[in-house]
Design an enzyme around this catalytic site. Structure first.
Site, PDB file in Angstrom:
ATOM      1  N   HIS A 106       0.834  -1.205   0.000  1.00  0.00           N
ATOM      2  CA  HIS A 106       0.000   0.000   0.000  1.00  0.00           C
ATOM      3  C   HIS A 106       0.872   1.259   0.000  1.00  0.00           C
ATOM      4  CE1 HIS A 106      -3.610   2.395   1.344  1.00  0.00           C
ATOM      5  NE2 HIS A 106      -2.646   3.175   1.819  1.00  0.00           N
ATOM      6  N   GLU A 107       1.814   1.328   0.935  1.00  0.00           N
ATOM      7  CA  GLU A 107       2.654   2.530   1.035  1.00  0.00           C
ATOM      8  C   GLU A 107       3.547   2.679  -0.194  1.00  0.00           C
ATOM      9  OE1 GLU A 107       2.087   4.797   3.132  1.00  0.00           O
ATOM     10  OE2 GLU A 107       0.753   3.661   4.434  1.00  0.00           O
ATOM     11  N   HIS A 111       1.836   4.610  -2.887  1.00  0.00           N
ATOM     12  CA  HIS A 111       1.991   6.063  -2.749  1.00  0.00           C
ATOM     13  C   HIS A 111       3.345   6.504  -3.308  1.00  0.00           C
ATOM     14  CE1 HIS A 111      -1.616   6.942  -0.546  1.00  0.00           C
ATOM     15  NE2 HIS A 111      -1.297   6.195   0.505  1.00  0.00           N
ATOM     16  N   HIS A 160       3.391   6.602  -7.022  1.00  0.00           N
ATOM     17  CA  HIS A 160       2.628   7.765  -7.487  1.00  0.00           C
ATOM     18  C   HIS A 160       3.543   8.989  -7.518  1.00  0.00           C
ATOM     19  CE1 HIS A 160      -1.561   9.951  -7.155  1.00  0.00           C
ATOM     20  NE2 HIS A 160      -0.961  10.143  -8.308  1.00  0.00           N
TER      21      HIS A 160
END
Length: 696
Positions: A478-479, A482, A485
């Protein structure tokens, strides 16, 4: 292909002490203890993140003064320049000069182990914050941007990204009330300051333990709580404790209304409403949703009500299942209460699927997981995670790893500092920090992004690498979503770099990574036993995925309740009744379990600060991620063409493009509210094992 640049002394520790399989450089870097830095009298020495001034705490003052001097020069320059595209470029350079200090200081003030660095960073944040406040009330600066946006011919000549960034800067100005007359402008500034203070006080209060006299608790449960003299301190809900009475006591004590916190929340909501009305919005929610995918609170409530209706029957079935388990284990007290679902749903998962996290840990060493991410990014996007040895003074703890993100043809895209391990006084939160945003520089080069990923994982030892539970592994993915991105955003302006985008879009890349983390075809690439090298059996992945669906409707229904409560609190004021009465009514409508008298859960709702009127964003982002997964990656999670399209349509734009347009470009259609709702509900039924079996 993996690469390791300037690996230095790390290579000496790469021998597999506990493994029967070899690790790639990136896997080895995370599966061994740091060996300490080589003594290099002639080596390069830098400050934190390579910023020369930050080799000592005093450097923050130097960096902030340098940024403030540059800011003053840029303000003079933009105010004297004729309106045009250059106006937006100067505004962005101005923003960048402040953010490069403020963003870095925001991280250092909470994460650096040395108090002197934390204090210096805190002071830098205050100083830069004061300058931002001054700029937001600088009428001449505002007018330089207004001249541009008031000239239709000039606006029409701007490319879409430049126009959007100009409008975002204008939105920031107008939030401060700069377009108002002098008296109202002062009122807006005062309200902003008051809201900031109230937010800080409320946030602190959400974590503050509740205190009760010891003799009021049954003696046999007191040991579950911290004791202080004649009192017991309750600092959480104890959802994992098997004893119903302990969970009930924790719930009633921790959520008991605190008069000061209640007053703080009421004032926070009231002042937010006053500010919104002052700057031209009917409610705070209308202001907060400007520029988001949802666009307005009416759409949000329509989405939440439709989702609640779709979930209702499934949620009731979940509650019946949980009630059945409670009756089985505690027949004397089978009424289902709000403190029951987290515990009993966990019992059902363990009993039905034998998905005890500890049985998975040996297959999820941190190094193996990092290899898995590297493989995925390489096949999907042509990117490698390359280990670099930081220079002396560049990192704040010797266990921080530095990764270069390198594209097979474009070269270096940026850097990720991985602060993954537990240490004293480190915040217990897993998150992504932007240290430096990407932007196109005046000389035509690109300012490469720099981010930190912060986790709280156990250290490896001489006999054991860092082993992750399935939840930790999913959170790492999940991290890293980020981080990608941030790395793959190639915006012209740092004001919209990477994750600087509307809240209901910002979580899409990170949640999408969770789908990859739960796909056997991806997991099979890296999950292997740290001692034997055996791959994680397929049926264990299947059981884990299926176990996550247990009571998932009830879990989602709870999120709908929180999101609806958030919207009502930030809707029409004055509120129709007290915040506690609204909580009771909203819980009854959107959740189904009874409100417990003399409790006030809203006083622990910390997301009301950072996600005020935007808590729904988690659900919308998950819906988008689900649609992208199904449409583009479900058939082949390593599809390079889909990966490139994902980068081109979604990741590359940061916040420089309307979020719904990015989603539309990726899905080749504009999703309706029903599409969002159906995507979330479909996830509750998705039979991953059936699909994988059929697709062999």
């Amino acid at each position: 292909m993996l690469c390791a640049r300037r690996l230095g002394g790390l290579g000496a520790g790469l021998r597999g002490r506990w493994v029967s399989t070899s690790w790639s450089p990136v896997g080895a870097a995370f599966n061994v203890q740091p060996q300490g830095r080589r003594l290099d009298l002639f080596g390069e020495r830098r400050g934190l993140f390579g910023v020369p001034e930050l080799s000592a705490p005093e450097g923050f003052r130097v960096a902030q003064e340098k940024a403030l001097r540059k800011t003053e020069q840029l303000v003079r320059r933009v105010c004297s320049a004729p309106p045009g595209p250059q106006t937006v470029l100067i505004f962005d350079e101005l923003s960048d000069s402040l953010c490069r200090v403020a963003d870095l200081a925001d991280f250092v003030k909470i994460a650096h182990p040395e108090a002197a660095f934390r204090e210096a960073a805190e002071e830098a944040c205050r100083s830069i914050g004061a300058m931002v406040e001054t700029l937001n009330t600088n009428v001449e600066l505002y007018q330089s941007l207004q001249k541009l946006l008031a000239d239709k011919k000039l606006v029409d000549s701007l490319d879409p990204e430049t126009r959007r960034v100009a409008e975002l800067f204008m939105f920031d100005f107008e939030i401060s009330g700069i377009h108002l007359d002098r008296e109202k402008r002062k009122r807006a500034v005062d309200l902003n300051v008051k809201i900031l203070d109230l937010s800080s006080a409320f946030l602190m209060g959400t974590h503050f333990p509740s205190k009760i006299e010891k003799h009021l608790l049954p003696e046999h449960i007191r040991h579950h709580f911290e004791q202080a003299g004649d009192h017991v301190l309750v600092d959480g809900l104890r959802t994992e404790v098997p004893d119903d009475l302990v969970r009930e006591a924790a719930y009633k004590i921790f959520l008991y209304p605190n008069a000061g916190q209640l007053k703080c929340l009421e004032e926070l909501l009231s002042n937010r409403d006053l500010l919104a009305k002052l700057v031209g919005y009917s409610t705070y929610s209308h202001r907060a949703l400007q520029g988001t995918m949802a666009k307005n609170p009416e759409t949000v409530m329509q989405f939440l009500e439709k989702l609640s209706d779709k979930l209702s029957e499934r949620t009731m079935k979940d509650f019946e299942m949980i009630r059945g388990m409670k009756m089985k284990l505690n027949p004397q007290n089978s009424e289902l209460m709000p403190w029951d679902p987290p515990y009993y749903s966990g019992v059902i998962r363990a009993e039905r699927y034998d998905s005890e996290p500890s049985s998975y840990c040996p297959f999820f060493s941190l190094g193996a997981c990092m290899e898995g991410l590297n493989t995925l990014f390489n096949r999907l996007l042509g990117i490698s995670l390359c280990v670099e040895q930081p220079a002396e003074g560049e990192v704040w703890s010797e266990d921080v790893r530095k990764l270069a993100v390198v594209h097979e043809s474009e070269g270096l895209l940026g850097h990720i500092y991985c602060d993954f391990f537990q240490r004293a006084d480190k915040p217990h939160q897993d998150c992504h920090f932007t240290i430096r945003g990407g932007r196109l520089k005046e000389d035509g080069g690109y300012q490469l992004p720099v981010v930190v990923l912060m986790l709280n994982l156990p250290h490896s030892s001489k006999t054991l690498p860092t082993l992750l539970t399935p939840g930790m592994m999913e959170n790492l993915f999940h991290e890293m979503g980020h981080a990608m991105h941030s790395m793959l955003g190639r915006t012209r302006y740092q004001h919209v770099t990477g994750t600087r985008c509307p809240t209901d879009f910002a979580e899409v890349p990170s949640i999408l990574m969770e789908y990859f983390a739960n796909d056997y075809r991806v997991v099979h690439q890296f999950a292997r036993h740290y001692q034997t090298g055996q791959s994680l059996p397929r049926n264990m992945v299947s059981r884990l995925c299926e176990s996550k669906k247990v009571c998932a409707a009830a879990d989602m229904q709870l999120q709908v309740f929180y999101a609806a409560l958030d919207q009502i609190y930030h809707g029409k004021h004055p509120l129709r009744s007290s915040t506690t009465d609204i909580l009771r009514d909203t819980q009854e409508k959107f959740y189904g379990l009874p409100y417990v008298p003399n409790t006030a859960w809203q006083l622990r709702f910390s997301h009301l600060v950072g996600y005020g009127a935007r808590y729904y964003s988690y659900l919308v982002s998950r819906a988008v991620a689900s649609m992208v997964w199904r449409e583009c990656f479900l058939r082949d999670p390593f599809n390079r063409a889909a990966g490139e399209r994902y980068r081109r349509e979604m990741l590359a734009h940061g916040g420089g493009k309307e979020p719904l347009l990015m989603v539309q470009g990726m899905l080749q259609k504009c999703p309706s509210i029903d599409d969002f709702v159906n995507a979330l509900v479909a996830d509750l039924d998705m039979d991953l094992e059936t699909f994988l079996t059929d697709s062999k």
